[in-house]
Motif scaffolding. Sequence first.
Motif, mmCIF file in Angstrom:
data_model
loop_
_atom_site.group_PDB
_atom_site.id
_atom_site.type_symbol
_atom_site.label_atom_id
_atom_site.label_comp_id
_atom_site.label_asym_id
_atom_site.label_seq_id
_atom_site.Cartn_x
_atom_site.Cartn_y
_atom_site.Cartn_z
ATOM 1 N N UNK A 1 5.358 -19.823 -13.764
ATOM 2 C CA UNK A 1 4.447 -20.747 -13.205
ATOM 3 C C UNK A 1 4.175 -20.773 -11.733
ATOM 4 N N UNK A 2 5.277 -20.204 -10.983
ATOM 5 C CA UNK A 2 5.015 -20.144 -9.526
ATOM 6 C C UNK A 2 4.214 -18.979 -9.515
ATOM 7 N N UNK A 3 4.578 -17.810 -10.137
ATOM 8 C CA UNK A 3 3.806 -16.717 -9.860
ATOM 9 C C UNK A 3 2.280 -16.934 -10.286
ATOM 10 N N UNK A 4 1.893 -17.720 -11.156
ATOM 11 C CA UNK A 4 0.478 -18.034 -11.582
ATOM 12 C C UNK A 4 -0.100 -18.653 -10.278
ATOM 13 N N UNK A 5 0.712 -19.564 -9.731
ATOM 14 C CA UNK A 5 0.307 -20.606 -8.744
ATOM 15 C C UNK A 5 -0.126 -19.671 -7.471
ATOM 16 N N UNK A 6 0.779 -18.838 -7.244
ATOM 17 C CA UNK A 6 0.572 -17.702 -6.273
ATOM 18 C C UNK A 6 -0.507 -16.820 -6.345
ATOM 19 N N UNK A 7 -0.926 -16.525 -7.541
ATOM 20 C CA UNK A 7 -1.877 -15.666 -7.741
ATOM 21 C C UNK A 7 -3.282 -16.491 -7.605
ATOM 22 N N UNK A 8 -3.243 -17.851 -7.952
ATOM 23 C CA UNK A 8 -4.513 -18.568 -7.758
ATOM 24 C C UNK A 8 -4.646 -18.538 -6.242
ATOM 25 N N UNK A 9 -3.658 -18.991 -5.500
ATOM 26 C CA UNK A 9 -3.862 -19.069 -4.068
ATOM 27 C C UNK A 9 -4.318 -17.891 -3.606
ATOM 28 N N UNK A 10 -3.884 -16.743 -4.108
ATOM 29 C CA UNK A 10 -4.258 -15.372 -3.576
ATOM 30 C C UNK A 10 -5.766 -15.183 -3.659
ATOM 31 N N UNK A 11 -6.409 -15.484 -4.891
ATOM 32 C CA UNK A 11 -7.552 -15.563 -5.277
ATOM 33 C C UNK A 11 -8.485 -16.324 -4.398
ATOM 34 N N UNK A 12 -7.987 -17.507 -4.070
ATOM 35 C CA UNK A 12 -8.930 -18.253 -3.310
ATOM 36 C C UNK A 12 -9.053 -17.741 -2.105
ATOM 37 N N UNK A 13 -8.425 -16.832 -1.469
ATOM 38 C CA UNK A 13 -8.333 -16.267 0.029
ATOM 39 C C UNK A 13 -9.524 -15.251 -0.137
ATOM 40 N N UNK A 14 -9.577 -14.680 -1.116
ATOM 41 C CA UNK A 14 -10.873 -13.633 -1.319
ATOM 42 C C UNK A 14 -12.159 -14.202 -0.716
ATOM 43 N N UNK A 15 -12.726 -13.353 0.236
ATOM 44 C CA UNK A 15 -14.186 -13.423 0.634
ATOM 45 C C UNK A 15 -15.113 -12.639 -0.385
ATOM 46 N N UNK A 16 -15.859 -13.149 -1.302
ATOM 47 C CA UNK A 16 -16.793 -12.540 -2.053
ATOM 48 C C UNK A 16 -18.010 -12.082 -1.452
ATOM 49 N N UNK A 17 -18.431 -10.994 -1.645
ATOM 50 C CA UNK A 17 -19.732 -10.752 -1.002
ATOM 51 C C UNK A 17 -21.067 -11.478 -1.576
#
Length: 79
Positions: A24-40
Motif C-alpha cells: 500500500x505504501x509503495x503504491x501511495x509513493x508511486x501515485x505521488x511520483x506520478x503527480x510530480x510529472x510535468x506533462x508536455x
Amino acid sequence: MADDVVKTAEKAGKKDKKEKKGKKSWFKGLKAEFKKIIWTDKKTLGKQTIAVVVISAIICVLITLVDSVALQLIETIIG
C-alpha cells in the motif's frame, strides 16, 4: 508441539500484514511520483516527435552512405 504450530501461524499472519502495508505504501509513493510529472502540451510533443523522426532519417541516410562506401572500398581492395 502445538504451541510451535500456533507461534509459526502467528508469525506468518504478522508477515502477511507487513507485506500488505508495504504494498500500500509503495503504491501511495508511486501515485505521488506520478503527480510530480510535468506533462508536455500537444504542441511541444508534436515538435519533439518531428525532431526525432527527422534525426532518425538523417542518421539512417548517413549509415547507409558509410555502409555503401565501405562496401565499395572492400570490393576494390579484394578485387
